[in-house]
Design a protein around this motif. Sequence first.
Motif, PDB file in Angstrom:
ATOM      1  N   ARG A   1     -68.212  26.847 -20.468  1.00 50.94           N
ATOM      2  CA  ARG A   1     -67.934  27.962 -19.555  1.00 50.94           C
ATOM      3  C   ARG A   1     -67.936  27.483 -18.104  1.00 50.94           C
ATOM      4  NH1 ARG A   1     -67.903  32.371 -22.776  1.00 50.94           N
ATOM      5  NH2 ARG A   1     -69.283  32.315 -24.586  1.00 50.94           N
ATOM      6  N   ASN A   2     -68.877  26.600 -17.755  1.00 50.79           N
ATOM      7  CA  ASN A   2     -68.915  26.044 -16.405  1.00 50.79           C
ATOM      8  C   ASN A   2     -67.670  25.206 -16.125  1.00 50.79           C
ATOM      9  OD1 ASN A   2     -71.362  27.218 -15.790  1.00 50.79           O
ATOM     10  ND2 ASN A   2     -72.561  25.427 -16.372  1.00 50.79           N
ATOM     11  N   LEU A   3     -67.256  24.415 -17.097  1.00 49.70           N
ATOM     12  CA  LEU A   3     -66.072  23.583 -16.951  1.00 49.70           C
ATOM     13  C   LEU A   3     -64.834  24.443 -16.702  1.00 49.70           C
ATOM     14  CD1 LEU A   3     -64.960  20.670 -17.124  1.00 49.70           C
ATOM     15  CD2 LEU A   3     -64.719  21.029 -19.573  1.00 49.70           C
ATOM     16  N   VAL A   4     -64.686  25.513 -17.470  1.00 50.74           N
ATOM     17  CA  VAL A   4     -63.545  26.426 -17.303  1.00 50.74           C
ATOM     18  C   VAL A   4     -63.632  27.144 -15.954  1.00 50.74           C
ATOM     19  CG1 VAL A   4     -62.480  28.540 -18.182  1.00 50.74           C
ATOM     20  CG2 VAL A   4     -63.107  26.710 -19.760  1.00 50.74           C
ATOM     21  N   HIS A   5     -64.835  27.526 -15.553  1.00 51.02           N
ATOM     22  CA  HIS A   5     -65.025  28.201 -14.262  1.00 51.02           C
ATOM     23  C   HIS A   5     -64.657  27.275 -13.106  1.00 51.02           C
ATOM     24  CE1 HIS A   5     -66.698  30.909 -11.278  1.00 51.02           C
ATOM     25  NE2 HIS A   5     -67.428  29.911 -10.811  1.00 51.02           N
ATOM     26  N   GLU A   6     -65.043  25.994 -13.223  1.00 51.84           N
ATOM     27  CA  GLU A   6     -64.752  25.012 -12.171  1.00 51.84           C
ATOM     28  C   GLU A   6     -63.279  24.611 -12.147  1.00 51.84           C
ATOM     29  OE1 GLU A   6     -67.402  21.826 -13.084  1.00 51.84           O
ATOM     30  OE2 GLU A   6     -69.182  22.964 -12.508  1.00 51.84           O
ATOM     31  N   GLN A   7     -62.607  24.676 -13.317  1.00 54.99           N
ATOM     32  CA  GLN A   7     -61.212  24.259 -13.429  1.00 54.99           C
ATOM     33  C   GLN A   7     -60.378  25.326 -14.147  1.00 54.99           C
ATOM     34  OE1 GLN A   7     -60.613  20.111 -14.687  1.00 54.99           O
ATOM     35  NE2 GLN A   7     -62.833  19.981 -14.837  1.00 54.99           N
ATOM     36  N   PRO A   8     -60.265  26.534 -13.572  1.00 57.93           N
ATOM     37  CA  PRO A   8     -59.574  27.613 -14.269  1.00 57.93           C
ATOM     38  C   PRO A   8     -58.081  27.347 -14.514  1.00 57.93           C
ATOM     39  CG  PRO A   8     -60.020  28.236 -12.006  1.00 57.93           C
ATOM     40  CD  PRO A   8     -60.726  26.931 -12.253  1.00 57.93           C
ATOM     41  N   ASN A   9     -57.503  26.431 -13.757  1.00 65.07           N
ATOM     42  CA  ASN A   9     -56.078  26.119 -13.920  1.00 65.07           C
ATOM     43  C   ASN A   9     -55.844  24.775 -14.603  1.00 65.07           C
ATOM     44  OD1 ASN A   9     -55.210  28.528 -12.611  1.00 65.07           O
ATOM     45  ND2 ASN A   9     -55.731  27.590 -10.659  1.00 65.07           N
ATOM     46  N   ALA A  10     -56.863  24.257 -15.267  1.00 66.09           N
ATOM     47  CA  ALA A  10     -56.727  22.980 -15.977  1.00 66.09           C
ATOM     48  C   ALA A  10     -55.671  23.101 -17.069  1.00 66.09           C
ATOM     49  CB  ALA A  10     -58.070  22.574 -16.581  1.00 66.09           C
ATOM     50  N   ASP A  11     -55.033  21.982 -17.386  1.00 66.48           N
ATOM     51  CA  ASP A  11     -53.984  21.966 -18.418  1.00 66.48           C
ATOM     52  C   ASP A  11     -54.487  22.459 -19.772  1.00 66.48           C
ATOM     53  OD1 ASP A  11     -52.144  20.986 -16.627  1.00 66.48           O
ATOM     54  OD2 ASP A  11     -52.340  18.914 -17.280  1.00 66.48           O
ATOM     55  N   PHE A  12     -55.766  22.258 -20.054  1.00 63.73           N
ATOM     56  CA  PHE A  12     -56.301  22.611 -21.369  1.00 63.73           C
ATOM     57  C   PHE A  12     -56.769  24.061 -21.473  1.00 63.73           C
ATOM     58  CE2 PHE A  12     -59.767  20.596 -18.991  1.00 63.73           C
ATOM     59  CZ  PHE A  12     -60.744  21.571 -19.062  1.00 63.73           C
ATOM     60  N   VAL A  13     -56.623  24.846 -20.402  1.00 68.45           N
ATOM     61  CA  VAL A  13     -57.063  26.247 -20.409  1.00 68.45           C
ATOM     62  C   VAL A  13     -55.848  27.175 -20.384  1.00 68.45           C
ATOM     63  CG1 VAL A  13     -58.366  28.035 -19.188  1.00 68.45           C
ATOM     64  CG2 VAL A  13     -59.184  25.685 -19.170  1.00 68.45           C
ATOM     65  N   ILE A  14     -55.852  28.155 -21.253  1.00 65.27           N
ATOM     66  CA  ILE A  14     -54.862  29.232 -21.218  1.00 65.27           C
ATOM     67  C   ILE A  14     -55.648  30.530 -21.225  1.00 65.27           C
ATOM     68  CG2 ILE A  14     -54.573  29.311 -23.736  1.00 65.27           C
ATOM     69  CD1 ILE A  14     -51.617  29.975 -23.223  1.00 65.27           C
ATOM     70  N   TRP A  15     -55.223  31.479 -20.431  1.00 66.91           N
ATOM     71  CA  TRP A  15     -55.954  32.734 -20.299  1.00 66.91           C
ATOM     72  C   TRP A  15     -55.330  33.816 -21.142  1.00 66.91           C
ATOM     73  CZ3 TRP A  15     -60.577  32.972 -18.034  1.00 66.91           C
ATOM     74  CH2 TRP A  15     -60.946  31.890 -17.249  1.00 66.91           C
ATOM     75  N   ASN A  16     -56.165  34.458 -21.935  1.00 65.91           N
ATOM     76  CA  ASN A  16     -55.785  35.616 -22.733  1.00 65.91           C
ATOM     77  C   ASN A  16     -56.467  36.803 -22.059  1.00 65.91           C
ATOM     78  OD1 ASN A  16     -55.052  37.437 -24.664  1.00 65.91           O
ATOM     79  ND2 ASN A  16     -56.355  36.603 -26.279  1.00 65.91           N
ATOM     80  N   GLY A  17     -55.819  37.348 -21.053  1.00 65.43           N
ATOM     81  CA  GLY A  17     -56.476  38.356 -20.221  1.00 65.43           C
ATOM     82  C   GLY A  17     -57.547  37.663 -19.396  1.00 65.43           C
ATOM     83  N   VAL A  18     -58.793  38.063 -19.589  1.00 68.46           N
ATOM     84  CA  VAL A  18     -59.898  37.428 -18.868  1.00 68.46           C
ATOM     85  C   VAL A  18     -60.631  36.396 -19.729  1.00 68.46           C
ATOM     86  CG1 VAL A  18     -60.253  39.379 -17.315  1.00 68.46           C
ATOM     87  CG2 VAL A  18     -61.504  39.282 -19.470  1.00 68.46           C
ATOM     88  N   ARG A  19     -60.160  36.217 -20.957  1.00 62.86           N
ATOM     89  CA  ARG A  19     -60.821  35.276 -21.878  1.00 62.86           C
ATOM     90  C   ARG A  19     -60.076  33.944 -21.913  1.00 62.86           C
ATOM     91  NH1 ARG A  19     -63.403  38.403 -26.892  1.00 62.86           N
ATOM     92  NH2 ARG A  19     -64.105  40.208 -25.733  1.00 62.86           N
ATOM     93  N   PRO A  20     -60.808  32.865 -21.651  1.00 60.05           N
ATOM     94  CA  PRO A  20     -60.148  31.556 -21.722  1.00 60.05           C
ATOM     95  C   PRO A  20     -59.974  31.104 -23.169  1.00 60.05           C
ATOM     96  CG  PRO A  20     -62.455  31.282 -21.179  1.00 60.05           C
ATOM     97  CD  PRO A  20     -62.188  32.771 -21.219  1.00 60.05           C
ATOM     98  N   GLN A  21     -58.849  30.499 -23.438  1.00 60.42           N
ATOM     99  CA  GLN A  21     -58.586  29.829 -24.707  1.00 60.42           C
ATOM    100  C   GLN A  21     -58.419  28.355 -24.368  1.00 60.42           C
ATOM    101  OE1 GLN A  21     -57.898  31.288 -28.092  1.00 60.42           O
ATOM    102  NE2 GLN A  21     -59.248  32.711 -27.064  1.00 60.42           N
ATOM    103  N   ILE A  22     -58.947  27.502 -25.203  1.00 57.93           N
ATOM    104  CA  ILE A  22     -58.881  26.065 -24.966  1.00 57.93           C
ATOM    105  C   ILE A  22     -57.788  25.473 -25.846  1.00 57.93           C
ATOM    106  CG2 ILE A  22     -60.174  23.902 -24.987  1.00 57.93           C
ATOM    107  CD1 ILE A  22     -61.251  26.032 -23.009  1.00 57.93           C
ATOM    108  N   LYS A  23     -56.852  24.772 -25.221  1.00 56.50           N
ATOM    109  CA  LYS A  23     -55.799  24.087 -25.962  1.00 56.50           C
ATOM    110  C   LYS A  23     -56.427  22.830 -26.571  1.00 56.50           C
ATOM    111  CE  LYS A  23     -52.376  25.613 -22.609  1.00 56.50           C
ATOM    112  NZ  LYS A  23     -51.476  25.131 -21.544  1.00 56.50           N
ATOM    113  N   ARG A  24     -56.566  22.838 -27.876  1.00 58.94           N
ATOM    114  CA  ARG A  24     -57.341  21.826 -28.593  1.00 58.94           C
ATOM    115  C   ARG A  24     -56.900  20.397 -28.269  1.00 58.94           C
ATOM    116  NH1 ARG A  24     -56.179  19.365 -33.063  1.00 58.94           N
ATOM    117  NH2 ARG A  24     -54.598  20.878 -33.652  1.00 58.94           N
ATOM    118  N   LYS A  25     -55.623  20.100 -28.418  1.00 59.37           N
ATOM    119  CA  LYS A  25     -55.160  18.719 -28.224  1.00 59.37           C
ATOM    120  C   LYS A  25     -55.309  18.269 -26.774  1.00 59.37           C
ATOM    121  CE  LYS A  25     -52.146  18.342 -32.177  1.00 59.37           C
ATOM    122  NZ  LYS A  25     -50.841  17.986 -32.694  1.00 59.37           N
ATOM    123  N   LEU A  26     -54.987  19.137 -25.825  1.00 67.20           N
ATOM    124  CA  LEU A  26     -55.134  18.771 -24.417  1.00 67.20           C
ATOM    125  C   LEU A  26     -56.598  18.600 -24.040  1.00 67.20           C
ATOM    126  CD1 LEU A  26     -52.376  20.908 -22.675  1.00 67.20           C
ATOM    127  CD2 LEU A  26     -52.363  18.466 -23.161  1.00 67.20           C
TER     128      LEU A  26
END
Length: 67
Positions: free
Chosen positions: A32-57
């Motif tokens: 959660r901290n990693l996603v908060h610090e890098q909300p636009n990272a290649d491995f994060v996709i947002w489903n509304g306010v919920r982050p989804q992690i792109k497994r391979k990335l």
Amino acid sequence: QYDKEEIPIWEKITLTIDETALLFRIGQNKLRNLVHEQPNADFVIWNGVRPQIKRKLFEEYIYKCNN
């Protein structure tokens, strides 16, 4: 209709924070901290306010980490 449990976690394209924690053995708070610090990272996709992690990335990101 399908049962979301029928797809093995390691075959899913995107994962929840909980699933990512289980698969990669990383704490949920750390993720959660990693996603908060890098909300636009290649491995994060947002489903509304919920982050989804792109497994391979995310796997590629983990391999590149030194710490």
